[in-house]
Design a protein around this motif. Structure first.
Motif, PDB file in Angstrom:
ATOM      1  N   ALA A  39       4.820   2.572  11.430  1.00 18.94           N
ATOM      2  CA  ALA A  39       3.482   2.945  10.939  1.00 18.94           C
ATOM      3  C   ALA A  39       2.436   2.393  11.902  1.00 18.94           C
ATOM      4  CB  ALA A  39       3.258   2.350   9.536  1.00 18.94           C
ATOM      5  N   ALA A  89       0.475 -10.595  13.612  1.00 15.38           N
ATOM      6  CA  ALA A  89       1.624 -10.407  12.702  1.00 15.38           C
ATOM      7  C   ALA A  89       1.465  -9.037  12.043  1.00 15.38           C
ATOM      8  CB  ALA A  89       1.637 -11.496  11.624  1.00 15.38           C
ATOM      9  N   ILE A  97      -0.600  -1.957   0.893  1.00 11.43           N
ATOM     10  CA  ILE A  97      -0.101  -1.152   2.007  1.00 11.43           C
ATOM     11  C   ILE A  97       1.300  -0.648   1.704  1.00 11.43           C
ATOM     12  CG2 ILE A  97       0.940  -3.077   3.328  1.00 11.43           C
ATOM     13  CD1 ILE A  97      -0.232  -1.686   5.867  1.00 11.43           C
ATOM     14  N   ARG A 152      -4.295  -3.936  11.725  1.00 14.58           N
ATOM     15  CA  ARG A 152      -4.652  -4.587  10.458  1.00 14.58           C
ATOM     16  C   ARG A 152      -3.897  -5.896  10.276  1.00 14.58           C
ATOM     17  NH1 ARG A 152      -3.092   0.717   6.988  1.00 14.58           N
ATOM     18  NH2 ARG A 152      -3.805   2.288   8.493  1.00 14.58           N
ATOM     19  N   LYS A 189       5.691  -8.373   8.696  1.00 17.01           N
ATOM     20  CA  LYS A 189       5.256  -9.677   9.211  1.00 17.01           C
ATOM     21  C   LYS A 189       6.005 -10.141  10.465  1.00 17.01           C
ATOM     22  CE  LYS A 189       2.719  -9.820   5.532  1.00 17.01           C
ATOM     23  NZ  LYS A 189       1.494 -10.323   5.009  1.00 17.01           N
ATOM     24  N   GLN A 233      -7.818 -12.844   5.577  1.00 20.70           N
ATOM     25  CA  GLN A 233      -7.207 -12.077   4.486  1.00 20.70           C
ATOM     26  C   GLN A 233      -6.092 -11.172   4.989  1.00 20.70           C
ATOM     27  OE1 GLN A 233      -7.987 -12.996   1.635  1.00 20.70           O
ATOM     28  NE2 GLN A 233     -10.013 -13.951   1.960  1.00 20.70           N
ATOM     29  N   ASP A 234      -5.098 -11.018   4.150  1.00 24.64           N
ATOM     30  CA  ASP A 234      -4.056 -10.019   4.384  1.00 24.64           C
ATOM     31  C   ASP A 234      -4.695  -8.633   4.229  1.00 24.64           C
ATOM     32  OD1 ASP A 234      -1.785  -8.193   3.060  1.00 24.64           O
ATOM     33  OD2 ASP A 234      -0.862  -9.756   4.296  1.00 24.64           O
ATOM     34  N   THR A 235      -4.098  -7.633   4.847  1.00 23.03           N
ATOM     35  CA  THR A 235      -4.689  -6.284   4.832  1.00 23.03           C
ATOM     36  C   THR A 235      -4.944  -5.796   3.399  1.00 23.03           C
ATOM     37  OG1 THR A 235      -4.374  -3.993   5.486  1.00 23.03           O
ATOM     38  CG2 THR A 235      -2.392  -5.215   4.930  1.00 23.03           C
ATOM     39  N   VAL A 291      -0.223   0.417  12.184  1.00 29.47           N
ATOM     40  CA  VAL A 291      -0.928  -0.552  11.339  1.00 29.47           C
ATOM     41  C   VAL A 291      -1.196  -1.889  12.018  1.00 29.47           C
ATOM     42  CG1 VAL A 291      -0.092   0.386   9.148  1.00 29.47           C
ATOM     43  CG2 VAL A 291       1.316  -1.282  10.399  1.00 29.47           C
ATOM     44  N   ASP A 296       0.172 -15.778   9.900  1.00 29.70           N
ATOM     45  CA  ASP A 296       0.175 -14.970   8.672  1.00 29.70           C
ATOM     46  C   ASP A 296       0.647 -15.773   7.459  1.00 29.70           C
ATOM     47  OD1 ASP A 296       2.749 -14.837  10.181  1.00 29.70           O
ATOM     48  OD2 ASP A 296       3.405 -13.911   8.289  1.00 29.70           O
ATOM     49  N   ILE A 324      -2.655  -9.934  10.964  1.00 28.02           N
ATOM     50  CA  ILE A 324      -3.368 -11.228  11.009  1.00 28.02           C
ATOM     51  C   ILE A 324      -3.182 -11.831  12.400  1.00 28.02           C
ATOM     52  CG2 ILE A 324      -3.236 -13.627  10.188  1.00 28.02           C
ATOM     53  CD1 ILE A 324      -2.902 -12.583   7.386  1.00 28.02           C
ATOM     54  N   ARG A 335       4.820   1.923   2.991  1.00 31.45           N
ATOM     55  CA  ARG A 335       5.658   1.962   4.196  1.00 31.45           C
ATOM     56  C   ARG A 335       5.086   2.839   5.299  1.00 31.45           C
ATOM     57  NH1 ARG A 335      10.818   3.157   4.377  1.00 31.45           N
ATOM     58  NH2 ARG A 335      11.223   1.814   2.612  1.00 31.45           N
ATOM     59  N   ASP A 336       4.260   3.807   4.953  1.00 30.84           N
ATOM     60  CA  ASP A 336       3.735   4.704   6.013  1.00 30.84           C
ATOM     61  C   ASP A 336       2.323   4.295   6.423  1.00 30.84           C
ATOM     62  OD1 ASP A 336       2.272   5.253   3.835  1.00 30.84           O
ATOM     63  OD2 ASP A 336       2.653   7.419   3.783  1.00 30.84           O
ATOM     64  N   GLY A 337       1.878   3.117   5.952  1.00 34.69           N
ATOM     65  CA  GLY A 337       0.558   2.665   6.368  1.00 34.69           C
ATOM     66  C   GLY A 337      -0.552   3.154   5.459  1.00 34.69           C
ATOM     67  N   ALA A 348     -11.325 -12.821   8.247  1.00 31.93           N
ATOM     68  CA  ALA A 348     -10.213 -12.795   9.217  1.00 31.93           C
ATOM     69  C   ALA A 348      -8.960 -13.453   8.642  1.00 31.93           C
ATOM     70  CB  ALA A 348     -10.621 -13.526  10.495  1.00 31.93           C
ATOM     71  N   PRO A 364       1.267  -6.209   9.465  1.00 32.00           N
ATOM     72  CA  PRO A 364       1.037  -6.323   8.023  1.00 32.00           C
ATOM     73  C   PRO A 364       2.207  -5.806   7.191  1.00 32.00           C
ATOM     74  CG  PRO A 364      -0.178  -4.453   8.911  1.00 32.00           C
ATOM     75  CD  PRO A 364       0.440  -5.158  10.082  1.00 32.00           C
ATOM     76  N   MET A 365       3.121  -5.059   7.839  1.00 34.50           N
ATOM     77  CA  MET A 365       4.195  -4.436   7.057  1.00 34.50           C
ATOM     78  C   MET A 365       5.297  -5.425   6.706  1.00 34.50           C
ATOM     79  SD  MET A 365       4.347  -1.498   5.732  1.00 34.50           S
ATOM     80  CE  MET A 365       3.575  -0.238   6.716  1.00 34.50           C
TER      81      MET A 365
END
Lengths: 124, 753
Positions: free
Chosen positions: A67, A85, B565, A72, A90, B555-557, A69, B528, A74, B567-569, B553, A87-88
């Motif tokens: 993906a 890292a 989130i 997005r 990590k 925060q997790d997405t 991503v 993370d 960290i 699997r396909d974003g 900065a 986001p999916m």
């Protein structure tokens, strides 16, 4: 969070097939927060401004999930390496080399970045 | 479930099976015998006919009490899928009793009139509950605690009963008491002996156990002999009379005063039985008749009847081996057990009562903590003979492994609280650390020393230890510590402090930015793990909007996009629906948003509606419409409060005793947005039927006539666990006061998950 569409201002490099493309203004980048850019309608890249002011650019596609991503993810460090890292799941990537730090068989593409007149440009 | 043997294609076309084995009884041990024999009898020399008395096929009687907590009979079943259906040489008849054995003709007769011929017969009839022959023991409202049918009957009666009493304070009696308590009854335990669990536990342990059980709100009466049970006006049991004149009003009585081996079939055909009952068998589990075996609780082996399932399984292995011409023997089994009963850890091993001549005892009694530990050692204190633990059985694995072996260190170090640097006796190399995968301590040491395992996860991957039931994981951590590998609790490479320590540092110093904190107490620019953890700490201590300034900065997405989130974003959007209550207008808004943005809609487990497939650039527009309709993020992704589920409660439900929806909404609005070391889920049920499944939540509330019962520490997911009763009959204000403190304690002191 809008996807940044790249304008037509393109500077041509004579010898290689890559050329510099302007992405956005340096001031538009929030420290340690990534942005995604679609370059020439085909390449998705992630651009990160670090706390120390340096700017890195890598492919936006996360190789593990497929993906787009990574922008997005960290931002942080592993030892002295700057990292993002995903986001999916990590996984952690070295922003300078693109290496996946826990799985040396995987690497993401790193793009050269330069600052010109307060604008961020990448070579792609 | 099973059907009689049916003709059909014989697998592998093998010739006619020559011999017939009849197994009387389809309990745990009988079933194990059939499975082991069927697995090893490759060329089908035995056709097996099983006759079971109960209407159900074999089920896990050890875990039977969980049936009251909602586990279904199917989940408790021990019979593999289709085990009896797909095998023409294997048949199971249920609800049928074998009533006679003709040893000369080698046949058995059943109450259904069937006569079955056998070449070999196995008696696996188990034991029957012993019901003291006091007057009134057979009144309606009196039960035994042996089969799932018993539990069904008890549960039915409990629905209209208020006070329950259990006669018998042994292992099974305490399980029965726990079941009654879970059914919402005021519960009493009446034990004739001077202590609880008199067989496994000694006096000291019994007193510790009594204090712990009483502290759970169960009235325990030891040294109390039940003399008579008296009926109420409509004939149900209503009163218990004890020796010495005391009495007790009850609506329900459960007898669990021990068991007696069911050896009547053997007696009827002249087979010798032990002086305390049980068909006498030799080392091959054969009775006096060469063609008849007996195993499990109905057999007397070496003069002893083994009530535990472990020895029963061992006997089943021996009989299966013998039936296939083998020569293995059963020479008795160790009766060591460890169990958790009513939340109290109990362990009894080896010579627990110091019966060995000259044996000495070391005892650690801590009545404050409700802990009792006793070791029995030889007169020169060099060899461990046995022991009892109540309240804290953490030393059991090491003690059990050291049984009848040199202790190799000061014996008291085994039971005294580990003072730093105390040299605890090392585990013998061949001691088994993990019984699921038979991993010895030597193998673990090799994995640490030579194969670079530096944490429990690595050990699991390397040796498979700890990947079964997981009860040996604390031992793995200890072996790592003993090998000098410090398993640090630092948050990550950037902070040496634990999450809880960081919480206090931020609270005390007033630091409110990551940069300041990492500069003062850490190194590098975080990762993370620590960034979201610090974000959570800052949020819990009130540091403005979580996306303000530098906090963004961290925060997790998901926290950025108020969505989860996928699997396909793309993202899943779950608006908050407090207590699961929603209006038609709001439903219409959700529906129109889903339709207009082409989102996939799904109802969630938390009584909410999930909209999936939103692209990141659509989120602002989606949230604009939802927020305008009065919604906010449901935090379905966050390490924060998720939902407070509810049942419809007394507003609508005929059984509801309190307004569970109202309470759930109030709690969800109070705690929404609270960030924590990990996700928090809650539930409110309007009556004891518990339809909101509150006891599977971190904090669960169940209504009672005079208020609310608060349960804490429940879990669904990977390791389901029922929340434990914490406080009863609370009014709304005190309920909230307790939950506030529970959550504050958790947010401040818990480690990162």
């Amino acid at each position: 969070m809008e996807m940044t569409l790249v304008g037509p201002a393109v500077e041509r490099q004579p010898r290689t097939l890559q050329w510099w493309t302007t992405i956005c203004g340096y001031a538009d980048l929030v420290p340690e927060r990534g942005v995604a850019a679609l370059v020439r309608g085909r390449h998705q890249v992630a651009v990160f401004r670090l706390a120390d002011g340096r700017v890195h650019c890598v492919d936006n596609r996360d190789p593990y999930s497929g993906a787009n991503v990574l922008s997005r993810g960290i931002i942080g460090t592993r030892g002295d390496r700057p990292t993002v890292a995903s986001p999916m799941f990590k996984q952690v990537f070295d922003l300078a080399t693109g290496a996946a730090l826990d799985d040396l068989s995987v690497r993401i593409t790193v793009h050269q970045v330069r600052l010109r007149d307060g604008l961020v440009e990448i070579c792609l | 479930m099973g059907r009689g043997g049916r003709p059909g294609h014989c697998p592998g076309g093998a010739g006619m099976t020559s011999r017939t084995l009849v197994v009387v009884g389809n309990g745990m041990v009988g079933q194990r015998l059939v499975e082991v024999l069927r697995a090893r009898d490759g060329d089908r020399t035995w056709r097996i006919v099983v006759v079971g008395e109960e209407p159900r096929a074999a089920y896990d009687r050890v875990a039977m009490s969980s049936y009251v907590d909602g586990r279904t009979a199917a989940e408790l079943s021990l019979v593999p899928q289709g085990f009896y259906d797909d095998d023409p040489d294997l048949s199971l008849a249920l609800g049928e009793v074998v009533v006679g054995v003709d040893r000369a003709a080698r046949t058995v007769r059943t109450d259904a009139g069937r006569v079955l011929r056998y070449d070999a017969l196995v008696l696996a009839t188990g034991s029957r509950p012993f019901v003291p022959p006091v007057p009134g023991h057979d009144l309606p409202g009196c039960f035994v605690y042996r089969t799932l049918d018993d539990l069904d009957a008890i549960r039915a009666r409990a629905a209209t009963a208020r006070i329950g009493a259990v006669v018998g304070g042994g292992l099974l009696g305490l399980e029965a008491a726990n079941a009654l308590r879970n059914l919402g009854l005021t519960t009493h335990v009446v034990e004739a002996a001077q202590r609880l669990m008199p067989v496994q536990v000694d006096d000291g342990g019994g007193h510790a156990l009594l204090r712990r059980v009483s502290a759970l709100g169960i009235d325990v009466r030891v040294g109390t002999l039940t003399e008579a049970l008296l009926p109420g006006e409509h004939g149900h049991v209503a009163r218990m009379a004890f020796a010495g004149g005391a009495a007790l009003d009850v609506d329900l009585v459960v007898f669990s005063a021990g068991v007696r081996p069911r050896d009547d079939l053997a007696r009827s055909c002249g087979l010798p039985v032990g002086d305390r009952g049980g068909v006498v068998v030799d080392e091959s589990c054969r009775t006096e008749d060469r063609d008849i075996y007996a195993l499990g609780e109905c057999a007397s082996a070496g003069g002893r009847v083994y009530g535990l399932v472990g020895p029963g399984y061992a006997m089943a292995e021996v009989v299966a081996d013998r039936l296939l011409g083998g020569s293995s023997t059963f020479t008795g089994a160790d009766l060591s057990t460890t169990l958790k009963l009513l939340g109290v850890e109990v362990a009894s091993f080896g010579d627990a009562h110091a019966a060995t001549p000259g044996a000495l005892e070391l005892v650690w009694t801590d009545q404050v903590a409700g802990v009792y530990k006793k070791l029995v050692v030889t007169d020169d204190a060099s060899v461990l003979l046995g022991g009892v633990f109540v309240g804290d059985a953490s030393a059991y694995p090491v003690a059990r492994a050291l049984l009848d072996r040199p202790i190799g260190g000061p014996p008291e170090s085994l039971i005294l609280p580990a003072a730093d640097g105390a040299d605890r006796p090392a585990l013998p190399a061949d001691a088994q650390v993990c019984s699921c995968h038979a991993v010895t301590s030597a193998e673990v040491s090799v994995a640490i020393a030579e194969r670079g395992c530096t944490d429990v996860a690595a050990l699991k991957a390397c040796t498979k230890a700890g990947t079964g039931c997981g009860s040996c994981v604390p031992m793995l951590a200890r072996l790592l510590r003993d090998a000098g590998v410090a398993t640090s609790r630092a948050l990550c490479e950037h902070f040496d402090s634990t999450r809880a320590e960081l919480f206090e540092i931020v609270r005390v110093t007033g630091i409110r930015t990551f940069s300041e904190l990492v500069a003062a107490r850490g190194r590098g620019r975080g990762c993370d793990i620590c960034k979201p953890a610090v974000a959570s700490i800052l949020a819990s201590l009130g540091s403005g909007h979580i996306l303000d300034g530098e906090q963004a900065a961290l925060q997790d997405t998901n926290d950025h996009h108020l969505a989860n989130i996928q699997r396909d974003g793309t993202y899943s959007v779950i608006p908050r629906i407090p207590g699961g209550e929603v209006t038609p207008e709001k439903l219409i808004v959700i529906g129109s948003v889903a339709r207009d943005f082409g989102l996939y809609v799904k109802i969630t487990g938390g009584q909410r509606i999930d909209l999936l497939g939103a692209r990141v650039e659509q989120l602002p527009a989606i949230w604009r419409r939802l927020v305008d309709a009065g919604f906010e993020s449901g935090h379905a992704y966050g390490k924060a409060l998720r939902t407070v589920k509810s049942c419809v409660g007394s507003t609508w439900c005929r059984y509801g005793v309190q307004d569970s929806v109202g309470m759930a909404i109030a709690l969800e609005l109070r705690y929404r947005g609270l960030r924590a070391p990990h996700k928090i889920k809650a539930g409110v049920s309007g009556c004891a039927r518990e339809c909101a499944e509150a006891r599977g939540k971190d904090f669960g509330i169940i209504a009672t006539e005079n208020g609310w019962n608060l349960y804490l520490g429940g879990n669904g997911g990977f390791k389901p666990r029922h929340a434990e009763l914490f406080a009863t009959d609370l009014d709304g204000d005190s309920l909230v006061r307790l939950i506030d403190r529970f959550l504050m304690f958790y947010v401040r002191t818990a480690d990162r998950l």
